[in-house]
Design an enzyme around this catalytic site. Structure first.
Site, short mmCIF file in Angstrom:
data_model
loop_
_atom_site.label_atom_id
_atom_site.label_comp_id
_atom_site.label_asym_id
_atom_site.label_seq_id
_atom_site.Cartn_x
_atom_site.Cartn_y
_atom_site.Cartn_z
CB THR A 92 -0.92 0.02 1.24
OG1 THR A 92 -1.82 1.14 1.14
CG2 THR A 92 -0.12 0.14 2.52
CE LYS B 20 -5.74 0.03 3.80
NZ LYS B 20 -6.00 -0.80 2.59
CG ASP C 122 -9.96 -5.77 -0.70
OD1 ASP C 122 -9.78 -4.54 -0.79
OD2 ASP C 122 -10.89 -6.36 -1.26
CG PHE D 55 -8.32 6.00 6.69
CD1 PHE D 55 -8.51 5.07 5.69
CD2 PHE D 55 -7.59 5.61 7.82
CE1 PHE D 55 -7.98 3.77 5.81
CE2 PHE D 55 -7.06 4.34 7.94
CZ PHE D 55 -7.27 3.41 6.93
CE1 TYR E 105 -18.30 4.47 2.60
CE2 TYR E 105 -16.37 3.04 2.51
CZ TYR E 105 -17.42 3.67 1.87
OH TYR E 105 -17.62 3.52 0.52
CE LYS F 64 -9.53 2.72 12.34
NZ LYS F 64 -9.14 3.61 11.23
NE ARG G 266 -6.77 -1.55 7.02
CZ ARG G 266 -7.75 -0.65 6.98
NH1 ARG G 266 -7.95 0.17 7.99
NH2 ARG G 266 -8.55 -0.56 5.94
#
Length: 213
Positions: free
Chosen positions: A13, A18, A77, A168, A170, A191, A197
């Site tokens: 990425t 990320k 993904d 970032f 949604y 988070k 993730r």
């Protein structure tokens, strides 16, 4: 990776969010190597996400980047699944409004589609994949069953107005189950602890750390 291999892993990425997230998780897992993103490889291919599932797309990207760089590659993904939209935007989350990566347009489209919806349940889903290249002349070592792909799911609901400036995608319209804050109102560590993730990356971090020994 083997004892003589450099402890360097590439995350497929160019998204700095990320990379920072996986770096934090790898540090917590005790990984002593270096995680780099695709900015370290200007010629790296942009791999089309042509798969039909999150796992398909994660593996497509990890395979291609492992082959290009010769390094162990991690790819993910992820996306938002909304019950009232029959699981969409799903694998189309990053380009739901038509242009890839237009977070604001994607978010506003989902809100518009749910304007009259009373059912507002959904989930963030992430599949992470690790592909470790084989030796000279060998194809990339790739194990799909179980230990080489990991899945994280965070259930919750979609609110009617964005809240919060962290995160970032949604994040500003998603409230995790059991909380009253959006994922954009959580501190990064909060988070990481619950996110889709974060869950997938923590599981893949165990594999990365094991293969770096």
């Amino acid at each position: 990776m083997g004892a003589d291999a450099p402890h360097r892993v590439v995350l497929a990425t160019r998204n700095a969010h990320k990379i920072a997230e996986l770096n934090r998780i790898l540090a917590d897992a005790g990984f002593g190597g270096e995680l780099v993103g695709l900015d370290e490889f200007p010629g790296a291919p942009d791999v089309p996400e042509t798969g039909l599932t999150f796992a398909d797309n994660a593996l497509l990207k990890a395979r291609a980047i492992a082959e290009y760089t010769g390094l162990p590659a991690v790819a993910d993904d992820s996306g938002l699944t909304v019950d009232a939209l029959n699981g969409m935007p799903g694998i189309l989350s990053a380009r739901w409004a038509g242009k890839h990566g237009d977070d604001r347009a994607n978010l506003e489209l989902v809100l518009g589609q749910l304007a009259d919806a009373s059912m507002r349940g959904g989930a963030f889903v992430c599949v992470a994949a690790l592909v470790v290249p084989g030796g000279a002349g060998e194809q990339a070592e790739e194990r799909v069953a179980g230990e080489w792909t990991t899945t994280g799911v965070l259930p919750g609901s979609i609110i009617r107005e964005p809240r919060g400036s962290n995160g970032f995608g949604y994040d500003p319209i998603f409230v995790p189950a059991g909380l009253d804050k959006t994922t954009a109102e959580l501190a990064p560590e909060e988070k990481d602890a619950i996110s889709h993730r974060g869950r997938a990356f923590r599981a893949i971090a165990v594999l990365i750390t094991a293969h770096a020994s």
